[in-house]
Design a protein around this motif. Structure first.
Motif, PDB file in Angstrom:
ATOM      1  N   ARG A   1       0.848  -1.211   0.000  1.00  0.00           N
ATOM      2  CA  ARG A   1       0.000   0.000   0.000  1.00  0.00           C
ATOM      3  C   ARG A   1       0.880   1.256   0.000  1.00  0.00           C
ATOM      4  NH1 ARG A   1      -3.877   2.853  -1.738  1.00  0.00           N
ATOM      5  NH2 ARG A   1      -4.838   4.234  -0.237  1.00  0.00           N
ATOM      6  N   HIS A   2       1.956   1.239   0.792  1.00  0.00           N
ATOM      7  CA  HIS A   2       2.882   2.368   0.851  1.00  0.00           C
ATOM      8  C   HIS A   2       3.502   2.621  -0.526  1.00  0.00           C
ATOM      9  CE1 HIS A   2       6.129   5.010   2.137  1.00  0.00           C
ATOM     10  NE2 HIS A   2       6.968   4.221   1.481  1.00  0.00           N
ATOM     11  N   PHE A   3       3.981   1.577  -1.171  1.00  0.00           N
ATOM     12  CA  PHE A   3       4.616   1.752  -2.480  1.00  0.00           C
ATOM     13  C   PHE A   3       3.605   2.194  -3.547  1.00  0.00           C
ATOM     14  CE2 PHE A   3       7.933  -1.166  -0.666  1.00  0.00           C
ATOM     15  CZ  PHE A   3       8.906  -0.196  -0.569  1.00  0.00           C
ATOM     16  N   GLU A   4       2.350   1.732  -3.455  1.00  0.00           N
ATOM     17  CA  GLU A   4       1.313   2.201  -4.375  1.00  0.00           C
ATOM     18  C   GLU A   4       1.088   3.702  -4.221  1.00  0.00           C
ATOM     19  OE1 GLU A   4      -2.247  -0.056  -3.667  1.00  0.00           O
ATOM     20  OE2 GLU A   4      -1.309  -1.950  -4.273  1.00  0.00           O
ATOM     21  N   LEU A   5       0.949   4.148  -2.957  1.00  0.00           N
ATOM     22  CA  LEU A   5       0.745   5.580  -2.712  1.00  0.00           C
ATOM     23  C   LEU A   5       1.961   6.386  -3.151  1.00  0.00           C
ATOM     24  CD1 LEU A   5      -0.998   5.505   0.783  1.00  0.00           C
ATOM     25  CD2 LEU A   5      -2.019   6.151  -1.409  1.00  0.00           C
ATOM     26  N   TYR A   6       3.134   5.872  -2.912  1.00  0.00           N
ATOM     27  CA  TYR A   6       4.357   6.555  -3.321  1.00  0.00           C
ATOM     28  C   TYR A   6       4.389   6.717  -4.843  1.00  0.00           C
ATOM     29  CZ  TYR A   6       9.289   7.651  -3.942  1.00  0.00           C
ATOM     30  OH  TYR A   6      10.452   8.254  -4.293  1.00  0.00           O
ATOM     31  N   ALA A   7       4.072   5.641  -5.555  1.00  0.00           N
ATOM     32  CA  ALA A   7       4.065   5.696  -7.023  1.00  0.00           C
ATOM     33  C   ALA A   7       3.026   6.691  -7.517  1.00  0.00           C
ATOM     34  CB  ALA A   7       3.804   4.307  -7.597  1.00  0.00           C
ATOM     35  N   LYS A   8       1.845   6.726  -6.879  1.00  0.00           N
ATOM     36  CA  LYS A   8       0.783   7.663  -7.271  1.00  0.00           C
ATOM     37  C   LYS A   8       1.242   9.104  -7.075  1.00  0.00           C
ATOM     38  CE  LYS A   8      -3.932   9.002  -6.111  1.00  0.00           C
ATOM     39  NZ  LYS A   8      -5.037   8.815  -5.170  1.00  0.00           N
ATOM     40  N   ILE A   9       1.829   9.404  -5.931  1.00  0.00           N
ATOM     41  CA  ILE A   9       2.317  10.761  -5.652  1.00  0.00           C
ATOM     42  C   ILE A   9       3.439  11.134  -6.614  1.00  0.00           C
ATOM     43  CG2 ILE A   9       3.514  12.189  -3.939  1.00  0.00           C
ATOM     44  CD1 ILE A   9       1.923  10.602  -1.789  1.00  0.00           C
ATOM     45  N   ALA A  10       4.341  10.200  -6.875  1.00  0.00           N
ATOM     46  CA  ALA A  10       5.441  10.472  -7.811  1.00  0.00           C
ATOM     47  C   ALA A  10       4.890  10.765  -9.199  1.00  0.00           C
ATOM     48  CB  ALA A  10       6.399   9.288  -7.849  1.00  0.00           C
ATOM     49  N   GLU A  11       3.863  10.030  -9.614  1.00  0.00           N
ATOM     50  CA  GLU A  11       3.240  10.265 -10.923  1.00  0.00           C
ATOM     51  C   GLU A  11       2.593  11.648 -10.979  1.00  0.00           C
ATOM     52  OE1 GLU A  11       2.096   9.666 -14.788  1.00  0.00           O
ATOM     53  OE2 GLU A  11       3.427   8.406 -13.602  1.00  0.00           O
TER      54      GLU A  11
END
Length: 185
Positions: A112-122
């Protein structure tokens, strides 16, 4: 006189004789080794472990143990050893200790953390300069806490100023008393 000379000569002869062979030799065997076990971990500051040691003796003179430390290259070194009648036998292990596997809930939280990180980075990749709508604003709770902090800071500053003035006044009084005493002498 001859008797006195004979007595002196015989006493000197007897006192210089080695009589240790007449006494039975007492040999004291060392006590048998006692079994024991210990272990400890230590570190350079609280909550940090950079060395550990554990050792067990079976009471027959055989000692088995292991110790680990962090070398200057930040690599964990582990030494397993056996000490017995034939000497000390160390075995250096370069295998790093295994990290525990993540539980299902930890693995899910990481995903979940990595998903949110990827979303914010995008999102940040498409909007490198945030506009006014994406700039964080102070919430009412944060504004109230900041105002309370500012008020408490003022009160404390006023108290410190009052205490400093009182101390200065006391010091002046003390200096005046000392000056009057010097003049009175």
């Amino acid at each position: 006189m001859l008797i006195k000379v004979l007595l002196v000569v015989s006493s000197v002869a007897l006192s210089s004789c080695d009589v240790s062979h007449l006494e039975p030799e007492i040999i004291t065997e060392p006590p048998p080794p006692k079994p024991y076990a210990f272990s400890y971990t230590a570190g350079r500051y609280p909550g940090h472990t950079d060395r550990q040691h554990a050792e067990v003796s079976d009471g027959s003179g055989v000692v088995r143990g292991t110790y680990s430390y962090v070398d200057p290259r930040q690599k964990v070194r582990t030494v397993d050893y056996v000490a017995d009648r034939d000497g000390f036998h160390p075995v250096l292990s370069d295998v790093p200790p295994e990290h525990p596997a993540d539980s299902a809930s930890v693995a899910k939280a990481k995903d979940r953390h990595f998903e949110l990180y990827a979303k914010i980075a995008e999102e940040h990749a498409h909007h490198p300069f945030p506009d006014e709508t994406t700039v964080p604003r102070q919430s009412a709770a944060v504004a109230a806490a900041a105002a309370k902090h500012t008020q408490l800071f003022r009160v404390i500053a006023e108290q410190h100023a009052r205490i400093a003035a009182e101390r200065e006044a006391l010091q002046r009084e003390e200096e005046e008393k000392q000056h009057l005493q010097e003049l009175g002498q």
